[in-house]
Design a protein around this motif. Structure first.
Motif, PDB file in Angstrom:
ATOM      1  N   ASP A  55     -21.542  58.381 -33.244  1.00  0.00           N
ATOM      2  CA  ASP A  55     -21.587  56.947 -32.977  1.00  0.00           C
ATOM      3  C   ASP A  55     -23.050  56.533 -33.079  1.00  0.00           C
ATOM      4  OD1 ASP A  55     -21.903  54.448 -31.580  1.00  0.00           O
ATOM      5  OD2 ASP A  55     -20.010  54.787 -30.548  1.00  0.00           O
ATOM      6  N   SER A  56     -23.364  55.639 -33.991  1.00  0.00           N
ATOM      7  CA  SER A  56     -24.769  55.306 -34.241  1.00  0.00           C
ATOM      8  C   SER A  56     -25.417  54.578 -33.073  1.00  0.00           C
ATOM      9  CB  SER A  56     -24.887  54.446 -35.508  1.00  0.00           C
ATOM     10  OG  SER A  56     -24.244  53.202 -35.322  1.00  0.00           O
ATOM     11  N   GLU A  57     -24.643  54.021 -32.177  1.00  0.00           N
ATOM     12  CA  GLU A  57     -25.213  53.296 -31.035  1.00  0.00           C
ATOM     13  C   GLU A  57     -25.440  54.198 -29.841  1.00  0.00           C
ATOM     14  OE1 GLU A  57     -24.351  49.379 -28.196  1.00  0.00           O
ATOM     15  OE2 GLU A  57     -23.163  49.745 -30.001  1.00  0.00           O
ATOM     16  N   THR A  58     -24.468  55.080 -29.558  1.00  0.00           N
ATOM     17  CA  THR A  58     -24.583  55.938 -28.382  1.00  0.00           C
ATOM     18  C   THR A  58     -25.115  57.332 -28.709  1.00  0.00           C
ATOM     19  OG1 THR A  58     -22.345  56.838 -28.586  1.00  0.00           O
ATOM     20  CG2 THR A  58     -22.597  54.741 -27.385  1.00  0.00           C
ATOM     21  N   VAL A  60     -20.946  62.761 -53.940  1.00  0.00           N
ATOM     22  CA  VAL A  60     -19.665  63.062 -53.294  1.00  0.00           C
ATOM     23  C   VAL A  60     -19.249  61.822 -52.511  1.00  0.00           C
ATOM     24  CG1 VAL A  60     -18.490  64.433 -51.518  1.00  0.00           C
ATOM     25  CG2 VAL A  60     -20.097  65.542 -53.101  1.00  0.00           C
ATOM     26  N   HIS A  61     -17.989  61.435 -52.621  1.00  0.00           N
ATOM     27  CA  HIS A  61     -17.471  60.310 -51.847  1.00  0.00           C
ATOM     28  C   HIS A  61     -16.990  60.772 -50.475  1.00  0.00           C
ATOM     29  CE1 HIS A  61     -17.127  57.338 -55.175  1.00  0.00           C
ATOM     30  NE2 HIS A  61     -17.019  58.426 -55.915  1.00  0.00           N
ATOM     31  N   THR A  62     -17.020  59.854 -49.501  1.00  0.00           N
ATOM     32  CA  THR A  62     -16.517  60.191 -48.178  1.00  0.00           C
ATOM     33  C   THR A  62     -15.953  58.962 -47.476  1.00  0.00           C
ATOM     34  OG1 THR A  62     -17.046  61.333 -46.093  1.00  0.00           O
ATOM     35  CG2 THR A  62     -18.695  59.796 -46.951  1.00  0.00           C
ATOM     36  N   LYS A  63     -15.017  59.207 -46.574  1.00  0.00           N
ATOM     37  CA  LYS A  63     -14.510  58.192 -45.656  1.00  0.00           C
ATOM     38  C   LYS A  63     -14.377  58.819 -44.276  1.00  0.00           C
ATOM     39  CE  LYS A  63     -11.748  55.130 -48.671  1.00  0.00           C
ATOM     40  NZ  LYS A  63     -12.145  53.800 -48.186  1.00  0.00           N
ATOM     41  N   VAL A  64     -14.558  57.990 -43.239  1.00  0.00           N
ATOM     42  CA  VAL A  64     -14.359  58.437 -41.861  1.00  0.00           C
ATOM     43  C   VAL A  64     -13.324  57.516 -41.224  1.00  0.00           C
ATOM     44  CG1 VAL A  64     -15.397  58.831 -39.603  1.00  0.00           C
ATOM     45  CG2 VAL A  64     -16.715  59.305 -41.686  1.00  0.00           C
ATOM     46  N   HIS A  65     -12.258  58.113 -40.692  1.00  0.00           N
ATOM     47  CA  HIS A  65     -11.183  57.361 -40.050  1.00  0.00           C
ATOM     48  C   HIS A  65     -11.147  57.708 -38.567  1.00  0.00           C
ATOM     49  CE1 HIS A  65      -9.778  56.831 -44.196  1.00  0.00           C
ATOM     50  NE2 HIS A  65      -9.858  58.135 -44.326  1.00  0.00           N
ATOM     51  N   GLY A  86      -2.125  56.372 -38.728  1.00  0.00           N
ATOM     52  CA  GLY A  86      -2.696  55.201 -38.075  1.00  0.00           C
ATOM     53  C   GLY A  86      -4.212  55.190 -38.104  1.00  0.00           C
ATOM     54  N   GLY A  87      -4.799  54.426 -37.188  1.00  0.00           N
ATOM     55  CA  GLY A  87      -6.247  54.345 -37.095  1.00  0.00           C
ATOM     56  C   GLY A  87      -6.852  53.374 -38.091  1.00  0.00           C
ATOM     57  N   THR A  88      -8.170  53.368 -38.141  1.00  0.00           N
ATOM     58  CA  THR A  88      -8.918  52.494 -39.050  1.00  0.00           C
ATOM     59  C   THR A  88      -9.995  53.292 -39.779  1.00  0.00           C
ATOM     60  OG1 THR A  88     -10.452  51.908 -37.267  1.00  0.00           O
ATOM     61  CG2 THR A  88      -8.593  50.412 -37.648  1.00  0.00           C
ATOM     62  N   THR A  89     -10.427  52.781 -40.912  1.00  0.00           N
ATOM     63  CA  THR A  89     -11.519  53.387 -41.677  1.00  0.00           C
ATOM     64  C   THR A  89     -12.814  52.726 -41.234  1.00  0.00           C
ATOM     65  OG1 THR A  89     -10.044  53.688 -43.566  1.00  0.00           O
ATOM     66  CG2 THR A  89     -12.418  53.881 -43.974  1.00  0.00           C
ATOM     67  N   CYS A  90     -13.654  53.475 -40.517  1.00  0.00           N
ATOM     68  CA  CYS A  90     -14.892  52.889 -39.998  1.00  0.00           C
ATOM     69  C   CYS A  90     -16.073  53.100 -40.931  1.00  0.00           C
ATOM     70  CB  CYS A  90     -15.206  53.431 -38.605  1.00  0.00           C
ATOM     71  SG  CYS A  90     -15.686  55.173 -38.558  1.00  0.00           S
ATOM     72  N   HIS A  91     -15.938  54.008 -41.894  1.00  0.00           N
ATOM     73  CA  HIS A  91     -17.065  54.254 -42.807  1.00  0.00           C
ATOM     74  C   HIS A  91     -16.570  54.693 -44.167  1.00  0.00           C
ATOM     75  CE1 HIS A  91     -20.938  55.557 -44.362  1.00  0.00           C
ATOM     76  NE2 HIS A  91     -20.436  56.747 -44.610  1.00  0.00           N
ATOM     77  N   THR A  92     -17.156  54.125 -45.206  1.00  0.00           N
ATOM     78  CA  THR A  92     -16.936  54.564 -46.584  1.00  0.00           C
ATOM     79  C   THR A  92     -18.305  54.725 -47.234  1.00  0.00           C
ATOM     80  OG1 THR A  92     -14.830  53.389 -46.759  1.00  0.00           O
ATOM     81  CG2 THR A  92     -15.916  54.007 -48.823  1.00  0.00           C
ATOM     82  N   ASP A 141     -16.098  51.000 -34.081  1.00  0.00           N
ATOM     83  CA  ASP A 141     -15.355  49.764 -33.873  1.00  0.00           C
ATOM     84  C   ASP A 141     -15.288  48.894 -35.130  1.00  0.00           C
ATOM     85  OD1 ASP A 141     -14.921  50.348 -31.150  1.00  0.00           O
ATOM     86  OD2 ASP A 141     -16.900  49.580 -30.633  1.00  0.00           O
ATOM     87  N   ALA A 142     -15.983  49.317 -36.179  1.00  0.00           N
ATOM     88  CA  ALA A 142     -16.018  48.538 -37.417  1.00  0.00           C
ATOM     89  C   ALA A 142     -14.905  48.970 -38.356  1.00  0.00           C
ATOM     90  CB  ALA A 142     -17.380  48.713 -38.098  1.00  0.00           C
ATOM     91  N   THR A 143     -14.652  48.132 -39.355  1.00  0.00           N
ATOM     92  CA  THR A 143     -13.733  48.473 -40.440  1.00  0.00           C
ATOM     93  C   THR A 143     -14.501  48.368 -41.744  1.00  0.00           C
ATOM     94  OG1 THR A 143     -11.788  47.651 -39.249  1.00  0.00           O
ATOM     95  CG2 THR A 143     -11.610  47.875 -41.653  1.00  0.00           C
ATOM     96  N   ASN A 144     -14.647  49.499 -42.431  1.00  0.00           N
ATOM     97  CA  ASN A 144     -15.378  49.563 -43.697  1.00  0.00           C
ATOM     98  C   ASN A 144     -14.565  50.354 -44.698  1.00  0.00           C
ATOM     99  OD1 ASN A 144     -18.009  48.223 -43.059  1.00  0.00           O
ATOM    100  ND2 ASN A 144     -18.152  49.880 -41.555  1.00  0.00           N
TER     101      ASN A 144
END
Length: 319
Positions: free
Chosen positions: A113-116, A219-224, A236-242, A311-314
């Motif tokens: 988490d980039s904030e905490t 290399v491509h990546t996604k974080v869910h 389920g869930g959301t994609t927070c990083h691409t 908490d973001a969607t990317n």
């Protein structure tokens, strides 16, 4: 959960209909029973406090930073385009090599988490990339990579040159990178998804990527996040990083001396010339690479810490 960019992905990144699958429809078929039950520790990965986020110049090699952990971990890793060749709901596995030839490559990622600065546990991480000759699984017909020209290639000048203006729409494969393309084959090599452990680490085993026209090696990546791991996979869930991970020029040039990379006839785009890499070093996805300088064929290890906003969607479809 996991696709490609072509010259395949030349900028501007626009082509075809937008790929906007909702994560709530995400379902992954697990290759074997209990495949998601255990996750190997990622090993020693460069920590955020010691990672270079100081904005290395394009083509540079990541160095060491001296800033405090509190300062460094507030740096979000750059978002990039998803590209046209992402395939959702695919392979839950750490070894994505299948039978592809190339320099062994171990990719160790830490997600925080980039904030905490806290590690993200049980996040689903996708990676996908082209093979040593620039081909993406599922989309070989769109590729502009390739090796040595065939020996039975036709020669001479054609005598029946076509005439008149072309009609109809141009083919959809090839350039761009923003619009999603549907797979044209059932191959799924060099694609995979795995979950982060309690310290935020995830490790993949694959081969060092090659290159194709219009893009540097990447290399491509996604974080869910916020999904559920079940016996059937991840739901389920959301994609927070691409994002995308990049390789310094020294390593790429060394790989180009090794077969099958050395058989490529495709013009290479350098890191400095690439239109996706933003030149910000680790923050922009530049990997820290480790290998024998005079024998890269033995294998390469790449490490990076990825700072995300859970908490973001990317999704990478509107970058």
């Amino acid at each position: 959960m996991t696709g490609n960019q072509n010259a395949h992905e030349q900028a501007p990144e626009s082509r075809g209909p937008k790929h906007k699958k909702d994560m709530t429809r995400r379902r992954v078929v697990v290759a074997g029973a209990g495949a998601v039950a255990a996750v190997a520790a990622g090993g020693a990965v460069v920590a955020t406090a010691s990672a270079d986020t100081s904005g290395s110049a394009k083509g540079g090699t990541a160095g060491s930073a001296t800033a405090s952990t509190g300062e460094e971990c507030y740096r979000l890793t750059s978002e990039t385009t998803e590209g046209p060749y992402y395939i959702d709901a695919d392979k839950i596995r750490q070894d994505i090599t299948e039978d592809k030839e190339g320099i062994p490559f171990t990719l160790r990622i830490k997600v925080i988490d980039s904030e905490t600065c806290r590690p993200l546990k049980d996040a689903a991480v996708d990676i996908w990339h082209c093979d040593a000759l620039g081909l993406y699984s599922g989309y070989e017909s769109f590729s502009e990579g390739g090796g040595t020209a065939p020996t039975d290639a036709p020669s001479g000048t054609p005598t029946d040159a076509p005439s008149g203006a072309p009609t109809g729409e141009p083919p959809s494969g090839g350039g761009g990178g923003g619009g999603h393309e549907e797979p044209t084959s059932d191959t799924r090599y060099l694609r995979g998804t795995w979950k982060t452990d309690k310290k935020g680490f995830v490790t993949f085993r694959t081969v060092f990527p090659g290159w194709y026209r219009g893009r540097c090696v990447h290399v491509h990546t996604k974080v869910h996040v916020n999904g559920e791991w079940t016996d059937s996979g991840y739901e389920g869930g959301t994609t927070c990083h691409t994002g995308q991970f990049f390789f310094d020029e020294e390593a790429v040039l060394a790989s180009a001396e090794v077969e099958p990379y050395s058989t490529s006839t495709t013009e290479r785009t350098t890191l400095d010339e690439d239109t996706i890499y933003d030149g910000s070093g680790t923050q922009g996805g530049l990997l820290k690479l480790k290998y024998k300088k005079n024998d890269i064929a033995k294998g390469v290890t790449g490490t990076i810490t990825v700072g995300v906003d859970p908490d973001a969607t990317n999704t990478g479809t509107d970058v």
